[in-house]
Motif scaffolding. Structure first.
Motif, PDB file in Angstrom:
ATOM      1  N   VAL A  71       0.841  -1.203   0.000  1.00  0.00           N
ATOM      2  CA  VAL A  71       0.000   0.000   0.000  1.00  0.00           C
ATOM      3  C   VAL A  71       0.872   1.249   0.000  1.00  0.00           C
ATOM      4  O   VAL A  71       0.707   2.149  -0.828  1.00  0.00           O
ATOM      5  N   GLY A  72       1.833   1.303   0.933  1.00  0.00           N
ATOM      6  CA  GLY A  72       2.704   2.476   1.013  1.00  0.00           C
ATOM      7  C   GLY A  72       3.531   2.688  -0.244  1.00  0.00           C
ATOM      8  O   GLY A  72       3.763   3.825  -0.670  1.00  0.00           O
ATOM      9  N   ARG A  73       3.977   1.584  -0.849  1.00  0.00           N
ATOM     10  CA  ARG A  73       4.800   1.679  -2.059  1.00  0.00           C
ATOM     11  C   ARG A  73       3.981   2.202  -3.238  1.00  0.00           C
ATOM     12  O   ARG A  73       4.478   2.966  -4.074  1.00  0.00           O
ATOM     13  N   THR A  74       2.709   1.823  -3.311  1.00  0.00           N
ATOM     14  CA  THR A  74       1.858   2.234  -4.427  1.00  0.00           C
ATOM     15  C   THR A  74       1.352   3.664  -4.262  1.00  0.00           C
ATOM     16  O   THR A  74       1.317   4.439  -5.218  1.00  0.00           O
ATOM     17  N   VAL A  75       0.975   4.007  -3.028  1.00  0.00           N
ATOM     18  CA  VAL A  75       0.429   5.339  -2.763  1.00  0.00           C
ATOM     19  C   VAL A  75       1.397   6.440  -3.195  1.00  0.00           C
ATOM     20  O   VAL A  75       0.985   7.458  -3.772  1.00  0.00           O
ATOM     21  N   VAL A  76       2.683   6.248  -2.943  1.00  0.00           N
ATOM     22  CA  VAL A  76       3.643   7.320  -3.228  1.00  0.00           C
ATOM     23  C   VAL A  76       3.955   7.472  -4.715  1.00  0.00           C
ATOM     24  O   VAL A  76       4.748   8.341  -5.084  1.00  0.00           O
ATOM     25  N   THR A  77       3.340   6.676  -5.548  1.00  0.00           N
ATOM     26  CA  THR A  77       3.490   6.906  -6.987  1.00  0.00           C
ATOM     27  C   THR A  77       2.647   8.103  -7.434  1.00  0.00           C
ATOM     28  O   THR A  77       2.785   8.570  -8.568  1.00  0.00           O
ATOM     29  N   GLU A  78       1.770   8.559  -6.553  1.00  0.00           N
ATOM     30  CA  GLU A  78       0.969   9.761  -6.803  1.00  0.00           C
ATOM     31  C   GLU A  78       1.418  10.862  -5.839  1.00  0.00           C
ATOM     32  O   GLU A  78       1.858  10.578  -4.729  1.00  0.00           O
ATOM     33  N   ARG A  79       1.271  12.116  -6.244  1.00  0.00           N
ATOM     34  CA  ARG A  79       1.691  13.213  -5.383  1.00  0.00           C
ATOM     35  C   ARG A  79       0.753  13.344  -4.176  1.00  0.00           C
ATOM     36  O   ARG A  79      -0.451  13.118  -4.301  1.00  0.00           O
ATOM     37  N   PRO A  80       1.306  13.721  -3.012  1.00  0.00           N
ATOM     38  CA  PRO A  80       0.492  13.800  -1.786  1.00  0.00           C
ATOM     39  C   PRO A  80      -0.753  14.668  -1.911  1.00  0.00           C
ATOM     40  O   PRO A  80      -1.762  14.386  -1.269  1.00  0.00           O
ATOM     41  N   LYS A  81      -0.700  15.722  -2.731  1.00  0.00           N
ATOM     42  CA  LYS A  81      -1.862  16.600  -2.841  1.00  0.00           C
ATOM     43  C   LYS A  81      -3.074  15.881  -3.436  1.00  0.00           C
ATOM     44  O   LYS A  81      -4.200  16.362  -3.318  1.00  0.00           O
ATOM     45  N   ARG A  82      -2.830  14.706  -4.036  1.00  0.00           N
ATOM     46  CA  ARG A  82      -3.926  13.950  -4.628  1.00  0.00           C
ATOM     47  C   ARG A  82      -4.494  12.896  -3.687  1.00  0.00           C
ATOM     48  O   ARG A  82      -5.529  12.317  -3.973  1.00  0.00           O
ATOM     49  N   TRP A  83      -3.813  12.643  -2.583  1.00  0.00           N
ATOM     50  CA  TRP A  83      -4.246  11.591  -1.663  1.00  0.00           C
ATOM     51  C   TRP A  83      -5.519  11.979  -0.925  1.00  0.00           C
ATOM     52  O   TRP A  83      -5.812  13.164  -0.745  1.00  0.00           O
TER      53      TRP A  83
END
Length: 238
Positions: A71-83
């Motif tokens: 989960v952590g590895r995949t999430v950071v493929t997008e910029r934090p402002k999109r989370w």
């Protein structure tokens, strides 16, 4: 998540093989042997049962940790402002808290670095989602999924098997497993006594409650990541 599911399948097969070996040895208990052979006793089988309990819990811990890492590895493929806000909170939790210290000066120093990473707009490093305090059981797994906004999709059969309070002190299968494992691992009981009251069939049934649940949880996270449910609604639709 495919690698996590493949890992689970491999460990499940490994557990089944070890259970089969234990059955073979149990069938030879008190069997008459020559002086040159070692006689298999009940205590030897009981020791193997404890090993199987620890093995089963280790699968729970390893698969869950690998899932949180994915989960952590995949999430950071997008910029934090999109989370989503929920995912952002989990990243901050992982970034500033090491699970040991109080949130003192060290945590505030890390929070300062975290803030800088967010302001920069760059993608942060991969992280591992933090679990709940204590052992991994069905309640901890459910709480972490809720924190992330991941819906656990469980069939009625899997949900019933995992959540039924059919074990000692009205505990579920995973909580019972975690408690028995901790007793053995922390020296509260010996390997010979740790699972002496469980038959191998009961151990097999315990695994049948635990392992399908683990698989369903990992598959739920696979959907969560594939659908990018970790992004805010407007970002996921973009």
């Amino acid at each position: 998540m495919r690698d996590v599911l493949a890992y689970l399948a491999e460990r499940q097969s490994e557990f089944a093989r070890h259970l089969s070996v234990a059955r073979l040895l149990e069938a030879r208990v008190d069997e008459s042997v020559s002086e040159a052979d070692t006689q298999i006793e009940v205590r030897h089988v009981n020791t193997l049962k404890s090993g199987l309990l620890i093995h089963l819990y280790n699968i729970v811990e390893a698969v869950t940790t690998r899932t949180m890492t994915a989960v952590g590895r995949t999430v950071v493929t997008e910029r934090p402002k999109r989370w989503t806000e929920a995912v952002l909170k989990e990243w901050v939790r992982a970034a500033i808290w090491n699970g040991e210290e109080r949130l003192g000066e060290g945590a505030f120093a890390r929070l300062t670095r975290v803030s800088g990473a967010l302001v920069s707009g760059d993608a942060p490093d991969a992280f591992v989602v933090k679990g709940e305090p204590g052992s991994w059981d069905d309640e901890a797994i459910k709480k972490v999924a809720e924190r992330l906004g991941c819906t656990l999709v469980l069939s009625p059969e899997i949900k019933r098997a995992a959540y039924e309070r059919v074990y000692r002190d009205e505990t579920t299968a995973l909580r019972y497993l975690a408690r028995r494992r901790n007793d053995i691992a922390h020296g509260e009981t010996t390997f010979e006594e740790g699972a002496h009251d469980l038959t191998l069939d009961e151990l097999s049934k315990l695994a049948d409650r635990v392992l399908p649940f683990l698989k369903a949880v990992s598959e739920s996270y696979e959907v969560f990541l594939s659908n990018k449910n970790y992004l805010a609604a407007e970002e996921a639709a973009a």
